[in-house]
Write an enzyme that holds these catalytic residues in place. Structure first.
Site, PDB file in Angstrom:
ATOM      1  N   TYR A 211       0.860  -1.192   0.000  1.00  0.00           N
ATOM      2  CA  TYR A 211       0.000   0.000   0.000  1.00  0.00           C
ATOM      3  C   TYR A 211       0.888   1.231   0.000  1.00  0.00           C
ATOM      4  O   TYR A 211       1.801   1.359   0.816  1.00  0.00           O
ATOM      5  CB  TYR A 211      -0.906  -0.007   1.231  1.00  0.00           C
TER       6      TYR A 211
ATOM      7  N   ASP B  61       9.378   2.739  -0.364  1.00  0.00           N
ATOM      8  CA  ASP B  61       8.346   3.479   0.363  1.00  0.00           C
ATOM      9  C   ASP B  61       8.610   3.242   1.851  1.00  0.00           C
ATOM     10  O   ASP B  61       8.243   2.202   2.395  1.00  0.00           O
ATOM     11  CB  ASP B  61       6.964   2.974  -0.057  1.00  0.00           C
TER      12      ASP B  61
ATOM     13  N   LYS C 280       4.814  10.143   7.991  1.00  0.00           N
ATOM     14  CA  LYS C 280       4.590   9.738   9.392  1.00  0.00           C
ATOM     15  C   LYS C 280       5.618  10.352  10.356  1.00  0.00           C
ATOM     16  O   LYS C 280       5.543  11.526  10.654  1.00  0.00           O
ATOM     17  CB  LYS C 280       4.500   8.219   9.491  1.00  0.00           C
TER      18      LYS C 280
HETATM   19  N1  HOZ Z   1      -4.026   3.265   5.608  1.00  0.00           N
HETATM   20  C1  HOZ Z   1      -3.618   3.714   6.882  1.00  0.00           C
HETATM   21  C2  HOZ Z   1      -2.941   2.633   7.654  1.00  0.00           C
HETATM   22  N2  HOZ Z   1      -2.145   1.753   6.958  1.00  0.00           N
HETATM   23  C3  HOZ Z   1      -4.800   4.201   7.651  1.00  0.00           C
HETATM   24  C4  HOZ Z   1      -4.666   5.571   8.083  1.00  0.00           C
HETATM   25  C5  HOZ Z   1      -5.889   6.065   8.862  1.00  0.00           C
HETATM   26  O1  HOZ Z   1      -6.951   5.540   8.702  1.00  0.00           O
HETATM   27  O2  HOZ Z   1      -5.739   6.993   9.620  1.00  0.00           O
END
Ligand code: HOZ
Length: 430
Positions: A144, A239, A267
């Site tokens: 992802y 990533d 992050k």
């Molecule tokens: N896709 C994010 C975690 N892998 C989620 C982020 C969120 O929902 O705050």
């Protein structure tokens, strides 16, 4: 625990936002029940809108290396805000943070600030395509990289949780040049590159995938990716939005000793504020406007508050922090392994440093196919058992949980003891 206020807020939110949330996994669809609305955080703890306290192992999905509201970061944000929240012009802090990042990630010879991890990966791919003059990109099944169109194919995280192979609204053309390959499978990667010789602009990979649950790379796998990309003239993009400053001070690339051509960060580097960064070899980044023809821009890019939060975070980091995170992680892993064995259940814990996932399958989980063998219903049961015991975890099986420097042995032991109780109370597993 009383969750009345959360329930009422969710009712109102459901009339406003799709699924009542502003990011899909927060809706609790994977675990059932009503999402808990959080009101505040301090150190390793969060409090919900009803005043219930939880020991937090979600950590806002990764950014909070020092836990919630670390005083130095809060002070830096306040000072920056008082001096103006945005200028749409360059500031000294951008240079300072850029230099601090390059010091930690020497492979990022030139870099650019954006406002999210999604923007970072999207822009890195555009630069790689502009640099190479090639169209195709390779991503991992279950990887992802945010929600840019061309990367929403067999994506992990919320898309995997919802069982979406792709996304409506993404045209066939947008993903026509995206090739999906299983993680940790060198032969499959070699074959994909060979079948598309001279056409693959970039291979993008989370070196430690964290969006199909936490899946460590097999020994030698990242080295193989490096070799294959060199041979094919393909830009290797790491990533490191999750692993940057988490897997070690220099991210996964320093941990495993691989120098990618490009890197994406987010992050932790933003100290809890919206920030993304992409960068890499100078000759590649030279294609980015205004130096080159690849356009990418943003009104809030290099935002003063995000710069201040990122700088305050990186300045707090000490070399001894990582051995400490490793020790906390190892303590938790050993305790959970023990709890799994005592409960006699088919589950496994996978961890790299301070990131981990408890999978409800025998394991090991090495790729998306094996990650999907994990029983999401059992994870849901575990999640709610832990929540009732005051432990806050990611509300989906295929995600990673995080330990921060605000966690001490006491908090790790509290997690382990709650896991013991919760697993022992899951007779369905025996
Ligand atoms: N896709 C994010 C975690 N892998 C989620 C982020 C969120 O929902 O705050």
């Amino acid at each position: 625990m009383n969750h009345e206020r959360s329930r009422r807020l969710f009712e109102r939110a459901s009339g406003l936002f799709p699924g009542g949330v502003n990011s899909p996994v927060r809706a609790f669809w994977a675990v059932g029940g009503t999402p808990v609305f959080l009101a505040r955080g301090e150190g390793a703890y969060v409090w919900d809108a009803d005043g219930n306290r939880y020991l937090d192992f979600l950590g806002s999905w990764g950014p909070l290396l020092f836990g919630h509201a670390p005083p130095a970061v809060v002070a830096a944000i306040a000072a920056a805000a008082a001096a103006g929240t945005t200028f749409g012009a360059s500031t000294e802090r951008e240079v300072e943070l850029g230099e601090a990042i390059r010091e930690a990630f020497p492979s990022m010879e030139r870099l650019r600030f954006v406002s999210s991890g999604t923007e970072a990966t999207m822009s890195a791919l555009r630069a790689a395509r502009g640099f190479s003059g090639r169209d195709k990109v390779i991503k991992m099944e279950g990887g992802y990289h945010g929600h840019a169109d061309m990367l929403l194919a067999a994506a992990g995280s919320g898309a995997a949780t919802l069982g979406l192979p792709g996304s409506a609204g993404v045209t066939k053309a947008a993903v026509a040049d995206t090739i999906v390959v299983p993680f940790n499978d060198e032969a499959a990667m070699r074959a994909a590159l060979a079948a598309n010789r001279g056409q693959v602009a970039a291979l993008i990979v989370e070196p430690i995938p964290g969006n199909m649950g936490l899946v460590p790379p097999k020994p030698g796998y990242l080295e193989a990716l490096r070799r294959l990309c060199d041979r094919e003239g393909t830009v290797l993009i790491f990533d490191e939005v999750i692993s940057g400053f988490r897997a070690g001070p220099g991210g996964a690339q320093a941990r495993y000793g691989i120098r990618p051509d490009m890197t994406c960060l987010g992050k932790i580097v933003g100290g809890g504020l919206p920030l993304g960064v992409y960068g890499g070899r100078a000759e590649i980044m030279k294609v980015v406007a205004p130096d080159g023809p690849v356009y990418q821009a943003g009104t809030l890019s290099g935002n003063p508050l995000a710069m201040a939060a990122g700088l305050a975070t990186l300045r707090q980091l000490r070399p001894e922090d990582y051995p400490r995170l490793e020790a906390l992680g190892a303590r938790l892993e050993a305790g959970v392994r023990n709890a799994i064995a005592e409960a006699g259940i088919a589950a496994c814990i996978q961890r790299v440093g301070s990131a981990f996932t408890l999978f409800f399958c025998k394991g090991p989980v090495t790729d998306f196919a094996s990650a999907k063998l994990a029983d999401a219903k059992l994870y849901a049961e575990f999640f709610h058992g832990m929540l009732r015991r005051g432990i806050y975890l990611p509300p989906a099986q295929l995600e990673a949980a995080f330990i921060s420097l605000a966690h001490r042995d006491t908090e790790i032991d509290a997690f382990v003891s709650a896991a013991h109780e919760t697993l022992a109370a899951m007779p369905v597993l025996r």
